[in-house]
Scaffold this motif. Sequence first.
Motif, short mmCIF file in Angstrom:
data_model
loop_
_atom_site.label_atom_id
_atom_site.label_comp_id
_atom_site.label_asym_id
_atom_site.label_seq_id
_atom_site.Cartn_x
_atom_site.Cartn_y
_atom_site.Cartn_z
N PRO A 61 -6.10 11.38 -36.38
CA PRO A 61 -6.26 10.85 -37.74
C PRO A 61 -5.51 11.66 -38.80
CG PRO A 61 -8.12 12.27 -37.23
CD PRO A 61 -7.19 12.31 -36.04
N PHE A 62 -4.44 12.34 -38.39
CA PHE A 62 -3.81 13.29 -39.30
C PHE A 62 -2.53 12.81 -39.96
CE2 PHE A 62 -6.03 15.79 -36.00
CZ PHE A 62 -7.04 16.29 -36.80
N THR A 63 -1.97 11.71 -39.52
CA THR A 63 -0.67 11.31 -40.06
C THR A 63 -0.73 9.94 -40.74
OG1 THR A 63 0.04 10.24 -38.02
CG2 THR A 63 0.55 12.58 -38.24
N LYS A 64 0.19 9.76 -41.64
CA LYS A 64 0.33 8.47 -42.33
C LYS A 64 0.71 7.36 -41.36
CE LYS A 64 3.18 6.34 -45.89
NZ LYS A 64 4.30 6.56 -46.80
N GLU A 65 1.60 7.68 -40.41
CA GLU A 65 2.05 6.70 -39.42
C GLU A 65 0.88 6.13 -38.62
OE1 GLU A 65 4.36 4.23 -37.03
OE2 GLU A 65 4.94 5.26 -38.86
N SER A 66 -0.07 6.98 -38.27
CA SER A 66 -1.22 6.49 -37.49
C SER A 66 -2.07 5.51 -38.30
CB SER A 66 -2.08 7.66 -37.01
OG SER A 66 -2.70 8.32 -38.10
N TYR A 67 -2.18 5.75 -39.59
CA TYR A 67 -2.95 4.83 -40.44
C TYR A 67 -2.18 3.53 -40.68
CZ TYR A 67 -6.58 8.23 -41.08
OH TYR A 67 -7.62 9.09 -40.85
N ILE A 68 -0.87 3.60 -40.73
CA ILE A 68 -0.06 2.38 -40.83
C ILE A 68 -0.26 1.53 -39.58
CG2 ILE A 68 2.32 1.50 -40.82
CD1 ILE A 68 3.03 3.89 -42.65
N ARG A 69 -0.26 2.17 -38.43
CA ARG A 69 -0.47 1.44 -37.18
C ARG A 69 -1.89 0.88 -37.09
NH1 ARG A 69 3.22 4.08 -32.48
NH2 ARG A 69 5.04 4.34 -33.79
N LEU A 70 -2.87 1.65 -37.54
CA LEU A 70 -4.25 1.17 -37.54
C LEU A 70 -4.39 -0.04 -38.45
CD1 LEU A 70 -7.05 1.76 -36.38
CD2 LEU A 70 -7.46 3.21 -38.36
N PHE A 71 -3.76 0.01 -39.61
CA PHE A 71 -3.78 -1.13 -40.53
C PHE A 71 -3.07 -2.33 -39.90
CE2 PHE A 71 -2.00 -3.46 -44.22
CZ PHE A 71 -3.21 -3.82 -44.82
N ALA A 72 -1.97 -2.09 -39.19
CA ALA A 72 -1.26 -3.18 -38.51
C ALA A 72 -2.17 -3.82 -37.45
CB ALA A 72 0.02 -2.66 -37.86
N LEU A 73 -2.94 -3.00 -36.73
CA LEU A 73 -3.87 -3.55 -35.74
C LEU A 73 -4.90 -4.46 -36.41
CD1 LEU A 73 -4.64 -0.52 -33.39
CD2 LEU A 73 -2.95 -2.31 -33.11
N LEU A 74 -5.40 -4.03 -37.55
CA LEU A 74 -6.38 -4.84 -38.27
C LEU A 74 -5.77 -6.16 -38.74
CD1 LEU A 74 -9.19 -5.11 -39.59
CD2 LEU A 74 -8.21 -4.00 -41.59
N ILE A 75 -4.56 -6.11 -39.27
CA ILE A 75 -3.89 -7.33 -39.74
C ILE A 75 -3.62 -8.27 -38.57
CG2 ILE A 75 -1.76 -8.23 -40.78
CD1 ILE A 75 -3.70 -6.89 -42.76
N ILE A 76 -3.13 -7.73 -37.45
CA ILE A 76 -2.86 -8.56 -36.28
C ILE A 76 -4.15 -9.21 -35.80
CG2 ILE A 76 -2.15 -8.52 -33.85
CD1 ILE A 76 -0.20 -6.22 -34.68
N PHE A 77 -5.23 -8.44 -35.77
CA PHE A 77 -6.52 -8.99 -35.33
C PHE A 77 -6.97 -10.12 -36.25
CE2 PHE A 77 -11.16 -9.04 -35.49
CZ PHE A 77 -11.44 -9.35 -34.17
N MET A 134 -7.25 -14.22 -26.92
CA MET A 134 -7.54 -12.86 -27.39
C MET A 134 -6.83 -11.81 -26.55
SD MET A 134 -9.22 -13.13 -30.13
CE MET A 134 -9.83 -11.48 -30.40
N GLY A 135 -6.61 -12.08 -25.27
CA GLY A 135 -5.87 -11.13 -24.44
C GLY A 135 -4.44 -10.96 -24.91
N ASP A 136 -3.81 -12.07 -25.29
CA ASP A 136 -2.45 -12.01 -25.83
C ASP A 136 -2.44 -11.20 -27.13
OD1 ASP A 136 -1.67 -13.79 -23.77
OD2 ASP A 136 -2.30 -15.47 -25.01
N LEU A 137 -3.45 -11.43 -27.93
CA LEU A 137 -3.58 -10.71 -29.20
C LEU A 137 -3.75 -9.21 -28.95
CD1 LEU A 137 -3.92 -11.24 -32.28
CD2 LEU A 137 -6.37 -11.20 -31.84
N LYS A 138 -4.59 -8.85 -27.99
CA LYS A 138 -4.79 -7.43 -27.67
C LYS A 138 -3.52 -6.80 -27.12
CE LYS A 138 -8.21 -8.44 -25.14
NZ LYS A 138 -9.29 -8.48 -24.17
N MET A 139 -2.73 -7.57 -26.39
CA MET A 139 -1.46 -7.05 -25.88
C MET A 139 -0.51 -6.75 -27.03
SD MET A 139 0.95 -8.85 -23.08
CE MET A 139 2.68 -8.87 -23.38
N ILE A 140 -0.45 -7.63 -28.01
CA ILE A 140 0.38 -7.39 -29.20
C ILE A 140 -0.12 -6.16 -29.94
CG2 ILE A 140 1.08 -8.32 -31.44
CD1 ILE A 140 0.92 -11.12 -30.12
N MET A 141 -1.44 -6.03 -30.04
CA MET A 141 -2.02 -4.87 -30.72
C MET A 141 -1.70 -3.58 -29.97
SD MET A 141 -5.64 -6.63 -31.80
CE MET A 141 -6.40 -5.15 -32.44
#
Length: 163
Positions: free
Chosen positions: A51-67, A77-84
């Motif tokens: 949880p220490f870098t900006k990049e990790s939070y960008i990716r976490l936010f991307a996971l939320l948006i994709i979901f 949902m499996g396809d979605l999880k693969m994209i995530m």
Amino acid sequence: MQQAIYDKPYIIFFTLAVVGASACFDAKYRRVPNYITFPAMVIGLLLAGFPFTKESYIRLFALLIIFLLGQNRLMGMGDLKMIMAVAALRGYREAWWMFLLGVLIMTAFCFLTEPRQTAEAFRNVFRLFKYRTGTLERNGKEYPFAVFLALGYLWVCIWRAAA
């Protein structure tokens, strides 16, 4: 300039293994198991420095948006999880290109194998947006989308290697 850890070859190969395993399961069983995709998401976030870098939070936010975007059930949902998983491991740009190229490959496959039904499906999509009907008629034919996503990701990898 030092190479980021998630750009190292073994991370690319790990991502290819996750995508390949997901595609094989989807082709055979029509589902993508959580025990493939969820650990890949966690590993991807940890490699990005969570949880220490900006990049990790960008990716976490991307996971939320994709979901959230995947909740309209246009794919499983499996396809979605693969994209995530790809977004967590390699970033949202590669996940986006994998999705876009996977859709293009699947569309080309459908036009080559069933041109009349595919043209009718496109007319239904047009009607959906033009008349705002809220429903999309499907012909009952289902394809393992993870296979097309895997081909899209392979295309992304070849594209990146050539650049």
